[in-house]
Design an enzyme around this catalytic site. Structure first.
Site, PDB file in Angstrom:
ATOM      1  N   GLY A  31      -6.674 126.790  59.059  1.00 33.31           N
ATOM      2  CA  GLY A  31      -8.063 126.818  58.167  1.00 33.31           C
ATOM      3  C   GLY A  31      -9.238 126.222  58.552  1.00 33.31           C
ATOM      4  CB  SER A  32     -10.491 124.699  61.329  1.00 34.84           C
ATOM      5  OG  SER A  32      -9.906 125.906  62.569  1.00 34.84           O
ATOM      6  CE1 TYR A  41      -7.259 125.493  53.659  1.00 27.53           C
ATOM      7  CE2 TYR A  41      -5.168 126.835  54.233  1.00 27.53           C
ATOM      8  CZ  TYR A  41      -6.626 126.657  54.107  1.00 27.53           C
ATOM      9  OH  TYR A  41      -7.369 127.485  55.004  1.00 27.53           O
ATOM     10  CE  LYS A 226     -11.873 136.419  56.288  1.00 26.19           C
ATOM     11  NZ  LYS A 226     -11.664 136.239  55.044  1.00 26.19           N
ATOM     12  CE  LYS A 228     -11.919 131.649  57.890  1.00 27.99           C
ATOM     13  NZ  LYS A 228     -12.431 131.804  56.417  1.00 27.99           N
ATOM     14  CG  ASP A 256     -15.106 133.952  56.299  1.00 27.39           C
ATOM     15  OD1 ASP A 256     -16.152 133.613  55.963  1.00 27.39           O
ATOM     16  OD2 ASP A 256     -13.962 133.717  55.839  1.00 27.39           O
ATOM     17  CD  GLU A 309     -13.848 131.863  50.592  1.00 22.89           C
ATOM     18  OE1 GLU A 309     -13.611 132.794  51.495  1.00 22.89           O
ATOM     19  OE2 GLU A 309     -13.130 130.837  50.756  1.00 22.89           O
ATOM     20  CG  ASP A 332     -10.189 132.609  44.866  1.00 23.74           C
ATOM     21  OD1 ASP A 332     -10.033 132.132  45.949  1.00 23.74           O
ATOM     22  OD2 ASP A 332      -9.741 131.698  43.717  1.00 23.74           O
TER      23      ASP A 332
END
Lengths: 467, 467
Positions: A31-32, A41, A226, A228, A256, A309, A332
């Site tokens: 999730g970084s 999370y 996707k 980051k 993203d 989001e 979201d």
């Protein structure tokens, strides 16, 4: 909507239980991204218990660690609005609670309709929809698809929307969208709903891991990945090249930036990555910057612009659509005020002809949002063209009815409800700070005599400040 | 910015004390409007105590009752970021804390930069500015006016702003604006800063009270009044007529709809009141609706459009200015992230040439915001033309350094700091639910055996829902 009880004393909401649940995801850099270097999370989790026993309603707000206690406090502040409500009446009209909560004049001051208090409303409202669908014995997507269009329209708050979408237009969209719904439901059960995966692209992953996971995504049947971006341009160029080589030239690769840039920087940076043929640039700038997104979109064409989001309510989505600021709307499930407000967002997107590709991941966001996209396909827009639901393969094991991905598609949930319920063992383990995991973690930290704080604890003064 | 301590061990922030303070204003319908029928004006109040003793920093978020506990919980969540910071360093650079708080990646998820968490940051940041000004022995307006322009620019976060305002442009605005500051400071001390009053216009007041207070406003030297509108058109026409007759034809009379309308309704309703020559229509629709405000402005010309008290951050203000959506910018001292973010808003307004007429009233908002307007006059825009600070004559008695109004003008505060400190007796009386007022109120409610809740308590299910 029929109820399941018929006694003289109607069943009521008996309790609103809340839990501060945090997973130590920062330790693996899952999730970084450029704005969120070390998320833990978390879920501010709510359970509606009833006097009729049996069914409970589950919902949550998603956060990434610190502040999850504030989010829980906000849900606690709504308890008095919910406890005592007749269950059948509430489930027959979740909008009655939604309107009461967003319309409460004193609570409204804390937003209005944004931030912590609005997400708390979303958690509670979603829990009502979970309960309502369970009592009908249907997964939420089917509960919504089977609902009377006029009733669905009654669940939407059109205040501030009518310059873009009127109730009559919404009704017409739903009536037209419902034709052929049975055929599409059957098709959905056969093929599922297309997914894309963000798992290869976390900023903290090595190039080797990125390449391996990107190749794996193609092999598993996903049609989009996707990455980051936004922390360092040279790194981004190298990672985009590696990913593009891994997936080949005809595969959709989205980027993203997680709000990292100003408008001009977003245009320049995206153009610098254009040689890798990105499909969309997501959150190029502040989610509040409607005009900024419109400027970015003009500047990066033909790369598409996606956001949503962090878009806090239907009024901002309305303007993103009115301004022609986005190509892709990333709804979201847990940022806005629950299913009611997301119905408005789906209807707005349908009106403007912009595809919805929901944000998911986090804790349980995949579980929730799949229902909304499946409803949209079966009973509103009738298509999955250029539509994909984000998929991230984290933390699903904590849910009673976790998402199932097969051949790059979400399988439609069959269990009644909104798929929001977490396993009790997971709740007991990860409730912060007294659940077994966090208690053991604190004990270990004390034993090693470090003065640092735990991952989910408050930071010291050397908190990293993204600039 | 020099510190006042010089020992080997620098003084640090020792504690962050918080208080949930609520005033029972709903009982007199003070503050009633079309969206807020029964506010209990409240403050989530914070005190920064230091190891050097003497000075404390005071700040608060303003709310209107329920949810003030959530606001306090959000400030509590910031404690770990503040306790232990060296006082001199912090006061020499409040921006360091501001950046750390808005940039904390985990807390950021709860906004970003909006709602409960953002207002909490505002309370803490404003408390730092209060402390900094006290340690320099200056009222904040003068502390800011005396500051080096380059240092002021360093206090602003330009992320998401540079497409509208660059640091170089801001520096130039401040350098130019500072010329002649001493003369204007002297003028300010002589004449004060123009005020307008909302006291006549609360929706819950009788026509007789409205007329009496409007006449009184003229007699007291104010040059503008404001009426709440938007609940019922016939009532509004009657009240506008009464007010216009009371103040005469050449007096500015503003209207405030408190977000009651959609775009089309805002235009129609305002036009229906145009015969009474309103000066501006305030909050005609959702504070998030930038494009909507622009449409309203086009539709109601020559009536001006004003908004800002619920505008949640600098990015939205930027767009309101870029879109030509407002004639009047209503900065609020406690909605955004404190002085740092309000410096950005003042600079944006100066760049676009839009007058700032701050929102005030509530609890202590007059006390705070006067400093920002006075700084703007002395060292930024250099004018008070078409500029007025809102004034409401409620609750000032609870402050140690209350605003002083003379001949319709705010007198510049002389006491060091940000005028944010409340009297200890007021804190002790109105802290909810255990302060002496609320404890007595609860005891009385129990004695009369009613099952209803107290004014500031949680509502029952018959909560009024404005529609």
């Amino acid at each position: 909507m029929k109820g399941t009880e018929s006694s003289a004393t109607p069943a009521r909401i008996a309790a609103v239980d809340t839990y501060d649940i945090r997973f130590p995801t920062s330790r693996e850099l899952d999730g970084s991204d450029a704005m969120n270097p070390d998320p833990d999370y978390s879920a501010a989790y709510v359970v509606l218990r009833t006097t009729e026993g049996g069914h409970e309603g589950h919902g949550f707000a998603f956060t990434i660690g610190r502040g999850n206690d504030v989010q829980v406090a906000a849900i606690d502040a709504l308890r008095a609005y919910v406890v005592g409500r007749p269950v059948a009446e509430l489930c027959a009209d979740p909008g009655s609670l939604y309107h009461a909560l967003i319309g409460d004049s004193q609570l409204r001051w804390l937003g209005p309709e944004k931030g912590v208090m609005h997400m708390a409303i979303g958690a509670v409202v979603n829990a009502v929809w979970d309960l309502a669908a369970k009592r009908e014995g249907k997964p939420l997507w089917r509960f919504l698809a089977d609902a009377d269009p006029a009733w669905l329209v009654s669940q939407v708050d059109f205040r501030y929307l009518t310059d873009a979408l009127t109730p009559d237009e919404a009704l017409e969209l739903l009536r037209r969208g419902g034709r052929g719904a049975d055929d599409r439901a059957a098709e959905l059960l056969r093929r599922g709903y297309p997914a894309y995966t963000t798992s290869p692209g976390w900023l903290g992953y090595s190039d080797e891991k990125l390449t391996r996971l990107a190749e794996q995504a193609v092999a598993e049947g996903f049609t989009q990945i996707k990455l980051k971006v936004g922390a360092d341009l040279e790194d981004d160029i190298r990672r985009c090249r590696a990913a593009r080589e891994a997936v080949g030239p005809d595969f959709r690769m989205a980027l993203d930036a997680n709000q990292r840039w100003g408008v001009d920087e977003a245009v320049a940076w995206t153009r610098a990555l254009a040689e890798f043929d990105p499909y969309w640039i997501e959150e190029p700038t502040s989610p509040d910057d409607i005009l900024g997104h419109a400027a970015v979109r003009r500047g990066v064409h033909p790369v598409k612009v996606a956001t949503g989001e962090h878009v806090h309510n239907r009024v901002v989505f309305k303007q993103l659509l009115q301004a022609g600021a986005i190509d892709v709307l990333q709804l979201d499930s847990a940022r806005v005020a629950g299913v009611n407000e997301n119905l408005a967002v789906l209807l707005l997107a349908a009106k403007f002809g912009v595809p919805v590709c929901p944000h998911a991941g986090g804790v349980g966001l995949c579980e929730l949002v799949q229902h909304l996209s499946m409803f949209d396909y079966v009973a509103l827009t009738g298509t999955t063209e250029d539509r994909v639901i984000e998929y991230v393969d984290h933390l699903h094991q904590h849910f009673l009815d976790p998402v199932v991905i097969a051949d790059g598609h979400y399988r439609p949930p069959a269990a009644p409800g909104f798929s929001a319920a977490m396993k009790q063992a997971s709740i007991d383990t990860y409730t912060y700070p007294h659940g077994t995991f966090w208690a053991a973690d604190a004990a270990q930290a004390a034993a090693t005599a470090g003065t640092g704080t735990t991952a989910a604890g408050a930071p010291g003064q050397d908190t990293e400040v993204p600039v």
